[in-house]
Design an enzyme around this catalytic site. Structure first.
Site, PDB file in Angstrom:
ATOM      1  CB  SER A 139      -0.864   0.016   1.275  1.00  0.00           C
ATOM      2  OG  SER A 139      -1.467   1.284   1.439  1.00  0.00           O
ATOM      3  CE1 TYR A 154      -3.475  -2.172   5.223  1.00  0.00           C
ATOM      4  CE2 TYR A 154      -2.961   0.104   4.670  1.00  0.00           C
ATOM      5  CZ  TYR A 154      -3.406  -1.148   4.291  1.00  0.00           C
ATOM      6  OH  TYR A 154      -3.773  -1.375   2.985  1.00  0.00           O
TER       7      TYR A 154
END
Ligand SMILES: NC(=O)c1ccc[n+]([C@@H]2O[C@H](COP(=O)([O-])OP(=O)(O)OC[C@H]3O[C@@H](n4cnc5c(N)ncnc54)[C@H](OP(=O)(O)O)[C@@H]3O)[C@@H](O)[C@H]2O)c1
Length: 255
Positions: A139, A154
């Site tokens: 990501s 994350y």
């Protein structure tokens, strides 16, 4: 362009919706045999049925990838059903709801450790595979310093995944196994995180659109197309790459 995925044996985790489902649809369209998993049985079975109805070999079971035993049992079963492995796409993430230390632990399990465990199961089979490759979904949260507070852990795990995969690319070169990553920006799809944000936090949704030079979110299909190419023999001299699919969101020169 011929991607060379016909009859390839492909595992993609988290295939019941979103990016994983679009990757699998591409693989099925290219003639690959596929295996996948998700926790929710209903959506998983509906996806599997649609691929089987189009004549594809498609296998899958409901399980939690953070349950080591369940995951390794399913992985072995998938290898048996497919008759080997040529492509492994490690795609699963989950929204973590715990707090503090537990949140770090839970994010570590879902966004890093389960990818590593699965890779160790996959490597001996990929060594016997045809033009074998691995693609991880990371990501742009991995390089951002302005992540939402709920995305700190994350972002850290997605950054660690890039380091892990890039080192692995060097190690596995001698076995002709390619290892790449795709790093999406905000991606909109049915049942996904950004659909929820659009409904409940419209201001945040507008800000997310604005990070892209196109002033929109990406689609699961756009991510899947990049993954399908990198996973395929058409990308035979590409390894250790991290391809951003983010509409130019990260404003650095990508040397
Ligand atoms: N969407 C975005 O904006 C975006 C942006 C950057 C990166 N990414 C990355 O792209 C990948 C896919 O994202 P997505 O938006 O398609 O995710 P998603 O909508 O949350 O879908 C995740 C898939 O994985 C399954 N799954 C989740 N937790 C699982 C678990 N513990 N065990 C087994 N299966 C599990 C889900 O089904 P169940 O819930 O039924 O288990 C679903 O099929 C992820 O790695 C994510 O970090 C997404």
């Amino acid at each position: 362009m011929e991607l060379g995925l016909d009859k390839k044996k492909v595992i993609v985790t988290g295939g019941s919706r979103g990016i994983g489902k679009s990757i699998l649809q591409n693989m099925v369209d290219e003639g690959a045999a596929v295996a996948t998993c998700a926790r929710g049985e209903e959506a998983l079975n509906a996806a599997l049925e649609s691929w089987r109805a189009s004549g594809a070999k498609a296998y899958g079971s409901a399980l939690d990838v953070t349950n080591e035993q369940q995951y390794s049992d399913w992985f072995s079963q998938s290898l048996e059903q497919l008759g080997g492995l040529d492509v492994f796409v490690s795609n699963v993430t989950s929204r973590i709801t715990t707090k503090g230390n537990q949140r770090w632990q839970d994010t570590f399990e879902v966004d890093l450790m389960q990818h590593i465990r699965a890779t160790e199961l996959a490597i001996p089979y990929l060594k016997q595979g045809d033009n074998p490759s691995i693609v991880y979904i990371s990501s742009i949260a991995s390089v951002m310093t302005t992540n939402m507070p709920t995305e700190t852990e994350y972002g850290v795990m997605k950054a660690a995944l890039i380091s892990y995969a890039t080192q692995l690319a060097t190690k596995l070169g001698k076995d002709n196994i390619r290892v790449n990553l795709v790093s999406p920006g905000p991606i909109y799809h049915d049942g996904g995180f950004w659909q929820m944000v659009e409904k409940n936090q419209p201001e945040l949704f507008t800000r997310a659109k604005a990070v892209s030079v196109f002033n929109r979110l990406g689609t699961a299909q756009e991510v899947a197309n990049a993954v399908t190419f990198l996973a395929s023999p058409a990308a035979s001299n590409i390894t250790g790459a991290n391809l951003r699919v983010d509409g130019g969101a990260i404003k650095t020169v990508n040397f």
